[in-house]
Write an enzyme that holds these catalytic residues in place. Structure first.
Site: not given
Lengths: 525, 180
Positions: A77, A106, A142, A169-170, A253, A255, A257, A268, A302-303, A328, A331, A450
């Site tokens: 998932h 293009d 994951w 690909s990314s 991390h 990732e 963002y 925006s 922090h993870h 943040t 923003k 979890r």
């Protein structure tokens, strides 16, 4: 309409039709549409898995799936939603909008663009197809932490391969995006005059180029540990599983963002359009986005507050993480200041944008709570974390994707979508989203872990509320699909400038945007 | 797209590919970097070696040390702590025993890896002799008692009253470079 465009100077002087058109296309609009459809399909696939998870969690005890399958569902998932739904959706927006916004004909590397997209379906097939191999899909979560990911069966190899392909690909997509933005802007569009969405994607693309190779390295080491006798993470041979966590989150991390900066960009655009005011604090938005991106490289710890890092390390990661709240906050302040005294109307995109600002901020605050090391040690791996990241990813990333889709659908299809149904979709989504995820804060604070299929009976009520909300949320998305299809098939004719307050080059071309646009660079004032 | 832009694009793309490659290399370089940081900060040691104790004994204080034994995945032999728990004065040299019974019917080369709880006790737990310093070879059916000689340093933080020492045995028979 595309049949009329057989320009001799195009490297594809005739357009294949039917499936071949999409298979061979190098047109940024076709590729953008394919990315968006791919993302929507994966959103439903990942959503289906989420509903099985929520159905299992409706009551304590094991009812629907066994614990192994439950772990596989949570793992796939997440991977499907991150790599299959959220990221491709933003790449789809980038493909459609960046050339239109910067006045390019293009993307810079049109063929590579085709390849970037067509790598995705095989990767998704590997990922989802891994449920069918003996032993079932990867069940390591994951994050693919060893030792589970070293012990798993062939499905782990399929997952690793899928991650490799999607990473490639990314990276290709990002190279394309950076090149398009830096080299192909209309004359007069300086960097500090670029639309915000373009800015956020420029920064996101750099993040992707920086961290996707690190993830590729980490999963390659997993693969060699599994099959070639190395011991990077295998404690039996002197390796260290904790090292995987460090390398993974060095990717992981940024990732996070990567999945939210383009959302900031979309929001925006929507808010100024429907507040009929220019974006407040454009320059500070650019600097805030850049600071968030830079800070994302120094907060991975922090993870993993609970792995036994020295206190100095924990403190460093705690303060660095809290520092991110500053840009943040800038923003969020700017979005609210943009709305302040604006002539606001609340069409569906604006509803999603306003909901984004408030709900994403809730997710940001629970993130701040989790950033506090001693608090995190209690809340680590509880439902509080699940609630936190669904607030930032669903009511953050996905709300912006939905808002962006409603916002640009008139430009893409030439028709206005059904505003009434759009609003119904918005309210159903927002209400059921909160029913689903808000109670999970309480579950986490009460100590429910979890990634478990069963739980102590005192957690039952909140889980039932959450599951009912999840089914409502899941089925509401069929309405989204219906609105999109209805909009493609017909509806009120959209003007070139579909929204009264919209600004930017994309609103100067007709709706739907012709197959080829800006073949000579537009004048930008 | 005119040729000048195409050329500019190709140059930029090449630079971006180089950034991606460098970052890939950086990802791999994190491995030695991580090991060195862990070594320098004393978080973990790549090789477990004998240490020296400072010598002074704090007779006023008693610390409980518990001993835990476990096997890694796939190693199905008997491994247990004979002395499950001892009380020691910081600085006092102590001997405890672990027992392995190789009831697997095959020859096994194994490596034990220690770990401590709480982690802040680790720097103050000095092993003078330990079966974990070297790989151990066991014949089929062999039973062996093995020594650990250790000292808990008097510098141990005052709030630590109980230390658990856990050994996990890993089967390294099939690993490359294992002789015997």
């Amino acid at each position: 309409m595309e049949a009329t465009h057989d320009h001799a100077h195009e490297d594809h002087s005739h357009h294949p039709t039917g499936l071949a058109r999409y298979f061979f296309t190098t047109n940024h609009k076709d590729i953008g549409s394919m990315y968006l459809w791919f993302s929507l399909i994966m959103f439903f696939v990942g959503g289906f898995m989420a509903l099985v998870i929520r159905a299992e969690l409706f009551q304590p005890g094991i009812q629907i799936v066994n614990p192994d399958v439950f772990n596989q569902l949570t793992t796939i998932h997440a991977l499907v939603m991150i790599f299959g739904a959220v990221m491709p959706a933003f790449v789809g927006f980038a493909n459609w909008q960046i050339p239109l916004m910067v006045g390019a004909s293009d993307m810079a590397f049109a063929r590579m663009n085709n390849w970037s997209f067509w790598l995705m379906p095989p990767a998704a097939t590997l990922l989802v197809g891994s449920f069918l191999v003996p032993g079932g899909a990867a069940g390591s979560g994951w994050t693919l932490y060893p030792p589970l990911s070293i012990q798993g069966g062939i499905s782990v190899d399929m997952t690793i391969l899928a991650v490799h392909i999607m990473g490639a690909s990314s990276i290709m997509g990002s190279i394309n995006i950076v090149t398009t933005i830096l080299n192909m802007r209309a004359p007069g569009m300086t960097l500090m005059r670029m639309p915000m969405f373009v800015w956020t994607w420029l920064i996101t693309a750099y993040l992707l180029i920086a961290v996707m190779p690190v993830l590729a390295g980490a999963v390659t080491m997993l693969l060699t540990d599994r099959h070639f006798g190395t011991h990077f993470f295998n404690a039996a041979g002197g390796g260290d599983p904790t090292m995987f966590m460090h390398i993974f989150w060095f990717f992981g991390h940024p990732e996070v963002y990567i999945m939210i900066l383009p959302a900031f960009g979309i929001i925006s655009h929507i808010i100024p359009t429907f507040a009929r005011k220019p974006l407040f604090g454009y320059a500070s938005m650019v600097y805030a986005t850049s600071s968030i991106a830079l800070l994302s490289f120094i907060v991975w710890g922090h993870h993993m507050f609970t792995v036994g890092m020295p206190a100095a390390g924990n403190l460093f990661f705690m303060y660095a993480t809290m520092l991110i709240a500053v840009p943040t906050g800038v923003k969020v302040f700017n979005w609210i200041a943009t709305m302040w005294k604006g002539s606001m109307t609340f069409e569906t995109p604006m509803l999603f944008a306003v909901a984004f600002v408030s709900l994403f901020t809730i997710g940001g605050f629970s993130g701040l709570v989790l950033a506090i090391t001693p608090v995190d040690i209690t809340l680590h791996n509880t439902y509080y974390v699940v609630a936190h990241f669904h607030y930032v990813l669903f009511s953050g990333a996905i709300f912006s994707i939905m808002g962006g889709a409603y916002y640009w659908l008139p430009k893409w299809t030439g028709h206005m979508y059904d505003e009434k149904l759009g609003k119904v979709h918005f309210w159903l989504t927002t209400i059921s989203f909160n029913i689903t995820f808000f109670p999970q804060h309480f579950l986490g604070l009460a100590g429910m872990p979890r990634r478990i299929p069963d739980y102590a009976t005192q957690f039952t009520e909140f889980n039932q509320i959450s599951s009912v909300g999840a089914f409502l949320l899941g089925f509401s998305q069929l309405l989204f699909l219906y609105v999109i299809i209805k909009c493609i098939r017909g509806g009120a004719k959209a003007e070139a400038k579909a929204w009264e307050g919209a600004e930017g080059l994309e609103w100067t071309v007709p709706s739907p945007a012709p197959y080829h646009t800006f073949e000579t660079p537009p004048a930008f004032h | 797209m005119d040729n000048a832009i195409a050329r500019k694009n190709a140059v930029l793309a090449r630079k971006l590919v180089i950034i991606a490659l460098i970052m890939g290399g950086f990802g791999l370089a994190l491995v030695p970097f991580y090991r060195q940081i862990c070594e320098a900060t004393g978080i973990s040691q790549s090789r477990i070696v004998a240490q020296k104790a400072s010598g002074e004994v704090d007779m006023a204080r008693l610390v409980t040390v518990e001993f835990v034994a476990s096997n890694s995945n796939g190693l199905n032999w008997t491994f247990e702590a004979i002395d499950k728990m001892v009380q020691v004065h910081p600085g006092q040299q102590t001997v405890v025993h672990y027992r392995v019974v190789n009831n697997t019917g095959r020859r096994i080369v194994a490596q034990a890896v220690p770990s401590y709880a709480p982690t802040e006790a680790a720097p103050f737990f000095k092993k003078l002799q330990c079966f974990c310093f070297d790989q151990q070879t066991f014949a089929p059916g062999e039973s062996r008692d093995m020594q650990v000689i250790f000292v808990v340093e008097p510098g141990l933080p005052a709030d630590v009253q109980r230390i658990s020492l856990s050994y996990t045995f890993f089967d390294v028979t099939a690993e490359p470079g294992v002789k015997g």
